[in-house]
Scaffold this motif. Structure first.
Motif, PDB file in Angstrom:
ATOM      1  N   ALA A 287      -0.074   0.345   8.004  1.00 12.58           N
ATOM      2  CA  ALA A 287       1.132   0.201   8.384  1.00 12.58           C
ATOM      3  C   ALA A 287       1.370  -1.420   8.654  1.00 12.58           C
ATOM      4  O   ALA A 287       0.700  -2.244   8.365  1.00 12.58           O
ATOM      5  N   GLY A 288       2.600  -1.819   8.827  1.00 14.62           N
ATOM      6  CA  GLY A 288       3.401  -3.164   8.953  1.00 14.62           C
ATOM      7  C   GLY A 288       3.511  -3.646   7.513  1.00 14.62           C
ATOM      8  O   GLY A 288       3.930  -2.724   6.684  1.00 14.62           O
ATOM      9  N   ASP A 289       3.687  -4.987   7.565  1.00 19.17           N
ATOM     10  CA  ASP A 289       4.172  -5.665   6.222  1.00 19.17           C
ATOM     11  C   ASP A 289       3.382  -5.264   5.155  1.00 19.17           C
ATOM     12  O   ASP A 289       3.962  -5.228   3.973  1.00 19.17           O
ATOM     13  N   ILE A 290       2.274  -4.845   5.183  1.00 18.90           N
ATOM     14  CA  ILE A 290       1.283  -4.553   3.892  1.00 18.90           C
ATOM     15  C   ILE A 290       1.949  -3.228   3.436  1.00 18.90           C
ATOM     16  O   ILE A 290       1.742  -2.844   2.252  1.00 18.90           O
ATOM     17  N   VAL A 291       2.704  -2.354   4.125  1.00 17.02           N
ATOM     18  CA  VAL A 291       3.313  -1.165   3.485  1.00 17.02           C
ATOM     19  C   VAL A 291       4.986  -1.575   3.480  1.00 17.02           C
ATOM     20  O   VAL A 291       5.354  -1.040   2.393  1.00 17.02           O
ATOM     21  N   ARG A 292       5.426  -2.117   4.335  1.00 13.35           N
ATOM     22  CA  ARG A 292       6.838  -2.418   4.448  1.00 13.35           C
ATOM     23  C   ARG A 292       7.318  -3.463   3.640  1.00 13.35           C
ATOM     24  O   ARG A 292       8.427  -3.569   3.188  1.00 13.35           O
TER      25      ARG A 292
ATOM     26  N   LEU B  47       1.032  -1.356   0.059  1.00 13.03           N
ATOM     27  CA  LEU B  47       0.113  -0.191   0.072  1.00 13.03           C
ATOM     28  C   LEU B  47       0.948   1.423   0.064  1.00 13.03           C
ATOM     29  O   LEU B  47       1.811   1.288   0.916  1.00 13.03           O
ATOM     30  N   ALA B  48       0.433   2.319  -0.792  1.00 13.23           N
ATOM     31  CA  ALA B  48       1.199   3.381  -0.920  1.00 13.23           C
ATOM     32  C   ALA B  48       0.635   4.375   0.191  1.00 13.23           C
ATOM     33  O   ALA B  48      -0.518   4.424   0.132  1.00 13.23           O
ATOM     34  N   ILE B  49       1.431   4.850   0.773  1.00 13.51           N
ATOM     35  CA  ILE B  49       1.102   6.010   1.932  1.00 13.51           C
ATOM     36  C   ILE B  49       2.168   6.985   1.918  1.00 13.51           C
ATOM     37  O   ILE B  49       3.132   7.328   1.245  1.00 13.51           O
ATOM     38  N   ASP B  50       1.473   8.111   2.565  1.00 12.00           N
ATOM     39  CA  ASP B  50       2.339   9.440   2.710  1.00 12.00           C
ATOM     40  C   ASP B  50       3.150   9.112   4.035  1.00 12.00           C
ATOM     41  O   ASP B  50       2.537   8.853   5.135  1.00 12.00           O
ATOM     42  N   PHE B  51       4.547   9.072   3.801  1.00 10.51           N
ATOM     43  CA  PHE B  51       5.227   8.623   5.039  1.00 10.51           C
ATOM     44  C   PHE B  51       5.400   9.551   6.090  1.00 10.51           C
ATOM     45  O   PHE B  51       5.686   9.447   7.204  1.00 10.51           O
ATOM     46  N   ARG B  52       4.793  10.936   5.699  1.00 11.23           N
ATOM     47  CA  ARG B  52       4.768  11.939   6.987  1.00 11.23           C
ATOM     48  C   ARG B  52       3.645  11.581   7.663  1.00 11.23           C
ATOM     49  O   ARG B  52       3.307  11.676   9.035  1.00 11.23           O
ATOM     50  N   THR B  53       2.262  11.324   7.000  1.00  8.46           N
ATOM     51  CA  THR B  53       1.277  11.000   7.791  1.00  8.46           C
ATOM     52  C   THR B  53       0.591   9.516   7.782  1.00  8.46           C
ATOM     53  O   THR B  53      -0.318   9.249   8.645  1.00  8.46           O
ATOM     54  N   MET B  54       1.317   8.732   7.236  1.00  8.40           N
ATOM     55  CA  MET B  54       0.944   7.196   7.177  1.00  8.40           C
ATOM     56  C   MET B  54      -0.354   7.116   6.422  1.00  8.40           C
ATOM     57  O   MET B  54      -0.897   5.981   6.786  1.00  8.40           O
ATOM     58  N   MET B  55      -0.894   7.974   5.699  1.00 10.20           N
ATOM     59  CA  MET B  55      -2.511   8.017   5.323  1.00 10.20           C
ATOM     60  C   MET B  55      -2.431   7.481   3.905  1.00 10.20           C
ATOM     61  O   MET B  55      -1.421   7.659   3.143  1.00 10.20           O
TER      62      MET B  55
END
Ligand SMILES: Cc1cc2nc3c(=O)[nH]c(=O)nc-3n(C[C@H](O)[C@H](O)[C@H](O)COP(=O)(O)OP(=O)(O)OC[C@H]3O[C@@H](n4cnc5c(N)ncnc54)[C@H](O)[C@@H]3O)c2cc1C
Ligand code: SF4
Length: 482
Positions: free
Chosen positions: A439-444, A422-430
């Motif tokens: 958050a977690g493995d689905i992002v990392r 999942l693509a997130i904005d790394f400042r807001t994690m949205m």
């Protein structure tokens, strides 16, 4: 207060008692015992309290390790627990299964010639003492807030976020497609690394803090993402990565070639007393079989050691790089070797042989060529180096990719990266959807429990800010409307 540190020159490194291989392979219980108090204090006192604590820097949670080591050395265990749990929602889990040799302990500066402080084992000791002594309390906020948060996924990332947000006062509901809380802590990681009662105990603490769990509830099948967004003021997606990486070679479709997580889940469920027909039929049971596991990560290590405990005739691990270049923890390799696993380094399968079911693996030797753009040497086959290994259960453990979350959730507008995370904005994690965080493995991508906890905590902080902003805005709007 007496300063009890710098003892490393006179006190040797010691781990808690490790059960002998012959004894421990007869069951699935954890292989390490726990420190007794005197030993925990003595080992904690080996810390040099160095000026720049590299252990802390290299712990993804930046745990305040020197402080809790010193408190332990002074016998102030309750205070040590307060410090250890201030930055970590599951210190009892991390103390057991973090690859400390690559993280905190691997960066301990007394390592040079003196062996590192046994940080993980002290962390486990502190937290187990805290549980026994009743110091671990359910999250109880100072005041209740009106906002409601939905968390999809009850793995380490989702649970850490749930606890942090609950402490702030938000109402939390966690949804998981499994029937138990813990994600891979329950269905991936075997008991000999982490007993399930440890995870169940965390679940109880969180439930006692009024976090509501909806188990056997798959988002995308039982409830749509759009419905959840209606129901909650903010959502966190912490669904992990579950798509097993495929192999393509002749014979891959034969019987008795199974994916690592199917194999481990069956074994874990059996241990939990569930009905597992695929295990009972023998399809996912290694007993009496020649087992070959393909892969060199933590999952492969868990498979080989599970197969040993199930009573396999032989267990071999084929890995295309060498020991030094494998992704799994060196400690795990050592445990596996002690338990009788044979590692066939620098080897890769080229075909699975058999009629209906596999009876042998044909492999060839590899050598490490020049490094690619990632800096890792590329394994290349050695001409004419074929060999065969007997095999009546092959387990593929080549890693995991994300599932197609936008399709599963029926939300094509949910943006993903080129790896499918999942693509997130790394400042807001949205994510690309307003109010939906991840958050977690689905992002990392497939990672570690400690990183899941870190991401869950970071996401919780961002979600709290978001919810505060939203609440302030609606107050303003209400006032303007008056
Ligand atoms: C075999 C194995 C061994 C490992 N060993 C170690 C180790 O020794 N040390 C270590 O640090 N790490 C280890 N890891 C990695 C670690 O387990 C993961 O990095 C960590 O669990 C990731 O946490 P997470 O919360 O992101 O995801 P997960 O733990 O995968 O949890 C995700 C949760 O989301 C749920 N979910 C998924 N989709 C949906 C949906 N649509 N609706 C509802 N719920 C959903 C799942 O059921 C699951 O409960 C191992 C991994 C594996 C596979
Ligand atoms: S959380 Fe993991 S890396 Fe951090 S101190 Fe504990 S064992 Fe070490």
């Amino acid at each position: 207060m007496v300063q009890k540190s710098l003892q490393f020159v006179s006190v040797e490194k010691a781990m808690p008692v490790k059960r002998q291989a012959a004894e421990r392979t007869r069951d699935f219980r954890e292989i390490f015992g726990e420190f007794e108090r005197a030993r925990a204090e003595a080992q904690a006192g080996r810390c040099s309290q160095c000026g720049i604590p590299f252990c802390q820097i290299h712990c993804p949670l930046h745990n305040n390790i020197p402080d809790w080591l010193q408190l332990t050395a002074q016998g102030r265990i309750e205070e040590a627990y307060e410090v250890a749990s201030a930055t970590n929602n599951m210190p009892e889990v991390c103390g057991r299964i973090c690859p400390q040799d690559r993280l905190c302990e691997g960066n301990c500066v007394i390592e040079k010639g003196f062996d590192s402080v046994t940080i993980g084992s002290v962390e486990k000791y502190i937290t187990e003492t805290a549980f026994r002594s009743g110091w671990v309390k359910p999250p109880k906020p100072p005041r209740e807030l009106a906002s409601s948060v939905g968390i999809i996924g009850a793995g380490p990332a989702g649970l850490a976020a749930a606890e942090q947000l609950r402490r702030r006062g938000h109402r939390i509901e966690v949804y998981d497609r499994y029937d138990r809380v813990g994600g891979l802590l329950v269905y991936g990681i075997p008991n000999f690394k982490l007993e399930k009662t440890v995870v169940a105990r965390r679940h109880e603490i969180l439930a006692a803090g009024d976090i509501r769990f909806h188990l056997n509830t798959e988002i995308g099948r039982d409830i749509g993402l759009a419905d959840l967004r209606e129901r909650h003021d903010a959502l966190l997606v912490a669904t992990g990565v579950y798509k097993a990486r495929d192999m393509s070679c002749p014979g891959i479709g034969l019987g008795n070639i199974v994916a690592a997580l199917d194999y481990l889940t069956a074994s874990n469920r059996k241990g939990l007393g569930d009905a597992v027909p695929a295990f009972d039929s023998g399809a996912l049971d290694a007993e009496g079989k020649h087992v070959v596991v393909v892969g060199g990560g933590d999952t492969a290590m868990d498979c080989v050691r599970t197969a040993v405990r199930q009573g396999a005739k032989s267990v071999r691990c084929l890995y295309r790089r060498d020991r030094k270049n494998m992704p799994g923890s060196q400690r795990e390799v050592q445990h596996a070797e002690e338990e009788g696993v044979e590692f066939v380094w620098l080897s890769a399968p080229v075909a699975f042989l058999g009629d209906a079911a596999v009876r042998a693996v044909r492999a060839h030797r590899m050598h490490l060529g020049v490094a690619d753009s990632t800096g890792r040497q590329v394994p290349q086959p050695l001409e004419g180096s074929h060999f065969e290994l007997p095999c009546d259960l092959a387990i593929t453990a080549l890693g995991f990719d994300p599932e197609d979350v936008p399709a599963l959730f029926g939300a094509p507008e949910l943006a993903v990266t080129r790896w499918g995370t999942l693509a997130i904005d790394f400042r807001t994690m949205m994510t690309s959807l307003e109010g939906v965080f991840a958050a977690g493995d689905i992002v990392r991508g497939a990672s570690l429990v400690v990183w899941g906890i870190r991401d869950g905590r970071d996401a919780a902080e961002q979600m709290h800010l978001y919810l505060k902003g939203k609440a302030a805005l609606s107050e303003e709007q209400a006032e303007a409307a008056e």
